[in-house]
Write a protein that holds these residues in place. Sequence first.
Motif, PDB file in Angstrom:
ATOM      1  N   SER A  57       0.824  -1.211   0.000  1.00  0.00           N
ATOM      2  CA  SER A  57       0.000   0.000   0.000  1.00  0.00           C
ATOM      3  C   SER A  57       0.857   1.259   0.000  1.00  0.00           C
ATOM      4  O   SER A  57       0.512   2.252  -0.661  1.00  0.00           O
ATOM      5  N   MET A  58       1.969   1.244   0.724  1.00  0.00           N
ATOM      6  CA  MET A  58       2.848   2.400   0.744  1.00  0.00           C
ATOM      7  C   MET A  58       3.397   2.702  -0.646  1.00  0.00           C
ATOM      8  O   MET A  58       3.447   3.857  -1.081  1.00  0.00           O
ATOM      9  N   VAL A  59       3.805   1.657  -1.375  1.00  0.00           N
ATOM     10  CA  VAL A  59       4.360   1.853  -2.718  1.00  0.00           C
ATOM     11  C   VAL A  59       3.296   2.405  -3.664  1.00  0.00           C
ATOM     12  O   VAL A  59       3.530   3.384  -4.399  1.00  0.00           O
ATOM     13  N   VAL A  60       2.115   1.795  -3.664  1.00  0.00           N
ATOM     14  CA  VAL A  60       1.057   2.206  -4.584  1.00  0.00           C
ATOM     15  C   VAL A  60       0.557   3.611  -4.251  1.00  0.00           C
ATOM     16  O   VAL A  60       0.367   4.458  -5.151  1.00  0.00           O
ATOM     17  N   VAL A  61       0.329   3.887  -2.971  1.00  0.00           N
ATOM     18  CA  VAL A  61      -0.185   5.204  -2.579  1.00  0.00           C
ATOM     19  C   VAL A  61       0.842   6.294  -2.859  1.00  0.00           C
ATOM     20  O   VAL A  61       0.490   7.398  -3.310  1.00  0.00           O
ATOM     21  N   ALA A  62       2.120   6.021  -2.608  1.00  0.00           N
ATOM     22  CA  ALA A  62       3.155   7.019  -2.909  1.00  0.00           C
ATOM     23  C   ALA A  62       3.189   7.336  -4.405  1.00  0.00           C
ATOM     24  O   ALA A  62       3.271   8.515  -4.805  1.00  0.00           O
ATOM     25  N   GLY A  63       3.095   6.320  -5.245  1.00  0.00           N
ATOM     26  CA  GLY A  63       3.089   6.560  -6.683  1.00  0.00           C
ATOM     27  C   GLY A  63       1.839   7.270  -7.161  1.00  0.00           C
ATOM     28  O   GLY A  63       1.919   8.202  -7.981  1.00  0.00           O
ATOM     29  N   SER A  64       0.682   6.868  -6.658  1.00  0.00           N
ATOM     30  CA  SER A  64      -0.569   7.479  -7.121  1.00  0.00           C
ATOM     31  C   SER A  64      -0.705   8.922  -6.646  1.00  0.00           C
ATOM     32  O   SER A  64      -1.154   9.794  -7.406  1.00  0.00           O
ATOM     33  N   VAL A  65      -0.321   9.200  -5.409  1.00  0.00           N
ATOM     34  CA  VAL A  65      -0.418  10.577  -4.905  1.00  0.00           C
ATOM     35  C   VAL A  65       0.562  11.485  -5.651  1.00  0.00           C
ATOM     36  O   VAL A  65       0.226  12.625  -6.001  1.00  0.00           O
ATOM     37  N   SER A  66       1.771  11.008  -5.891  1.00  0.00           N
ATOM     38  CA  SER A  66       2.749  11.822  -6.631  1.00  0.00           C
ATOM     39  C   SER A  66       2.255  12.126  -8.041  1.00  0.00           C
ATOM     40  O   SER A  66       2.340  13.273  -8.507  1.00  0.00           O
ATOM     41  N   LEU A  67       1.718  11.116  -8.733  1.00  0.00           N
ATOM     42  CA  LEU A  67       1.214  11.334 -10.085  1.00  0.00           C
ATOM     43  C   LEU A  67       0.006  12.257 -10.076  1.00  0.00           C
ATOM     44  O   LEU A  67      -0.124  13.151 -10.950  1.00  0.00           O
ATOM     45  N   THR A  68      -0.880  12.086  -9.106  1.00  0.00           N
ATOM     46  CA  THR A  68      -2.070  12.940  -9.019  1.00  0.00           C
ATOM     47  C   THR A  68      -1.691  14.387  -8.775  1.00  0.00           C
ATOM     48  O   THR A  68      -2.234  15.304  -9.411  1.00  0.00           O
ATOM     49  N   MET A  69      -0.753  14.632  -7.867  1.00  0.00           N
ATOM     50  CA  MET A  69      -0.380  16.005  -7.541  1.00  0.00           C
ATOM     51  C   MET A  69       0.341  16.669  -8.700  1.00  0.00           C
ATOM     52  O   MET A  69       0.134  17.855  -8.968  1.00  0.00           O
ATOM     53  N   LEU A  70       1.187  15.941  -9.406  1.00  0.00           N
ATOM     54  CA  LEU A  70       1.899  16.529 -10.536  1.00  0.00           C
ATOM     55  C   LEU A  70       0.933  16.914 -11.653  1.00  0.00           C
ATOM     56  O   LEU A  70       0.958  18.051 -12.163  1.00  0.00           O
ATOM     57  N   MET A  71       0.067  15.997 -12.047  1.00  0.00           N
ATOM     58  CA  MET A  71      -0.871  16.277 -13.134  1.00  0.00           C
ATOM     59  C   MET A  71      -1.941  17.270 -12.688  1.00  0.00           C
ATOM     60  O   MET A  71      -2.312  18.182 -13.447  1.00  0.00           O
ATOM     61  N   GLY A  72      -2.449  17.113 -11.469  1.00  0.00           N
ATOM     62  CA  GLY A  72      -3.504  18.003 -10.998  1.00  0.00           C
ATOM     63  C   GLY A  72      -3.027  19.428 -10.808  1.00  0.00           C
ATOM     64  O   GLY A  72      -3.726  20.386 -11.168  1.00  0.00           O
ATOM     65  N   ALA A  73      -1.831  19.611 -10.236  1.00  0.00           N
ATOM     66  CA  ALA A  73      -1.309  20.956 -10.027  1.00  0.00           C
ATOM     67  C   ALA A  73      -1.018  21.643 -11.357  1.00  0.00           C
ATOM     68  O   ALA A  73      -1.286  22.841 -11.527  1.00  0.00           O
ATOM     69  N   THR A  74      -0.489  20.902 -12.322  1.00  0.00           N
ATOM     70  CA  THR A  74      -0.209  21.485 -13.632  1.00  0.00           C
ATOM     71  C   THR A  74      -1.485  21.934 -14.327  1.00  0.00           C
ATOM     72  O   THR A  74      -1.575  23.053 -14.858  1.00  0.00           O
ATOM     73  N   ALA A  75      -2.498  21.066 -14.328  1.00  0.00           N
ATOM     74  CA  ALA A  75      -3.768  21.425 -14.979  1.00  0.00           C
ATOM     75  C   ALA A  75      -4.455  22.575 -14.255  1.00  0.00           C
ATOM     76  O   ALA A  75      -4.983  23.500 -14.887  1.00  0.00           O
ATOM     77  N   ALA A  76      -4.450  22.558 -12.944  1.00  0.00           N
ATOM     78  CA  ALA A  76      -5.105  23.615 -12.179  1.00  0.00           C
ATOM     79  C   ALA A  76      -4.427  24.963 -12.395  1.00  0.00           C
ATOM     80  O   ALA A  76      -5.098  26.003 -12.494  1.00  0.00           O
ATOM     81  N   TYR A  77      -3.115  24.967 -12.488  1.00  0.00           N
ATOM     82  CA  TYR A  77      -2.392  26.218 -12.734  1.00  0.00           C
ATOM     83  C   TYR A  77      -2.749  26.796 -14.094  1.00  0.00           C
ATOM     84  O   TYR A  77      -2.933  28.008 -14.239  1.00  0.00           O
ATOM     85  N   VAL A  78      -2.862  25.965 -15.107  1.00  0.00           N
ATOM     86  CA  VAL A  78      -3.237  26.441 -16.445  1.00  0.00           C
ATOM     87  C   VAL A  78      -4.656  27.000 -16.436  1.00  0.00           C
ATOM     88  O   VAL A  78      -4.932  28.070 -17.021  1.00  0.00           O
ATOM     89  N   PHE A  79      -5.593  26.306 -15.785  1.00  0.00           N
ATOM     90  CA  PHE A  79      -6.968  26.790 -15.725  1.00  0.00           C
ATOM     91  C   PHE A  79      -7.073  28.111 -14.967  1.00  0.00           C
ATOM     92  O   PHE A  79      -7.917  28.955 -15.295  1.00  0.00           O
ATOM     93  N   ALA A  80      -6.235  28.292 -13.959  1.00  0.00           N
ATOM     94  CA  ALA A  80      -6.340  29.484 -13.122  1.00  0.00           C
ATOM     95  C   ALA A  80      -5.606  30.689 -13.690  1.00  0.00           C
ATOM     96  O   ALA A  80      -6.003  31.835 -13.420  1.00  0.00           O
ATOM     97  N   ARG A  81      -4.564  30.482 -14.488  1.00  0.00           N
ATOM     98  CA  ARG A  81      -3.687  31.585 -14.871  1.00  0.00           C
ATOM     99  C   ARG A  81      -3.665  31.903 -16.363  1.00  0.00           C
ATOM    100  O   ARG A  81      -3.168  32.973 -16.741  1.00  0.00           O
TER     101      ARG A  81
END
Length: 299
Positions: A94-118
């Motif tokens: 669970s630690m391996v999967v959650v670390a990978g999924s959270v990292s991927l989610t934050m990278l893609m989500g932060a990039t998309a959110a920044y484009v939508f906001a700015r």
Amino acid sequence: MTTLDQPTATAPTSVVSRDRPVRRELGVANSLSHGFLLLWGLLTVLPLLWMFISSFKTNGEILADPWSLPGALHLENWSRAWTGAHIGRYFLNSMVVVAGSVSLTMLMGATAAYVFARYEFRGRQVVYYLFVGGLMFPVFLALVPLFFVVRNAGLFNSWLGLILVYAAYSLPFTVFFLTAFFRTLPTSVAEAALVDGCGHFRLFFRVMLPMARPGLISVAIFNFLSHWNQFLLPQVLLQGDESKWMLAQGLFALSVSQGYAGDYARLFAGLSIAVLPVLAVYVAFQRQVQAGLTAGQLK
């Protein structure tokens, strides 16, 4: 020589009479809210405390007097859960999967959110609302097509497939939250960085992301809790090979395999192991969570 009588300053009776009922109503409302929060806190903490205490008791003590304190600390319950029930292996998975999924989610989500906001571009609102629309669909409605999509992609019964699915289902909330947060950041800082020769990618990673740290930590914690406690998706996408199971699957298998034997001490120990990382993450980052949730209201 005459003197003028100075009138004594007295508070208007109308103001006093109006102020007292307001204060009384506010006091009653505060008492009710504090009482409700206290009751909610007890309903949340007491079951966790009882589970943690029961993990150090024997099965006989749990069945004879479930509300008493343990006569001795039976640490072997934790070792039996960690090794005998393979909770340790499921914990690391669970630690391996959650670390990978959270990292991927934050990278893609932060990039998309920044484009939508700015950035302004044609179709921005349409794409943004398509992301936000994903919040309206529960996971169980897409289990059957999701199963066939993951299997046809060759990712069935693999951690990579589970990481991609976790990230896909977490992106709508991440984009929705971070878009609102990026809009609260000062535009003057970004304009000054661009005037100084900073490129768009460098502006995002070196300037805007550090400024958005409270919001990023808040969303990351919510995603961590969601992925860590996920049971339905691993149960559908990880089948057969027990060595790849997540912690929720291991705990479910432990509770079902007991049947009428009732090794409650080992089960409570396994549940305590699963809860400890969640409590540790929240205690360590609770101030950042509060700062991230209130940052949009302080502008």
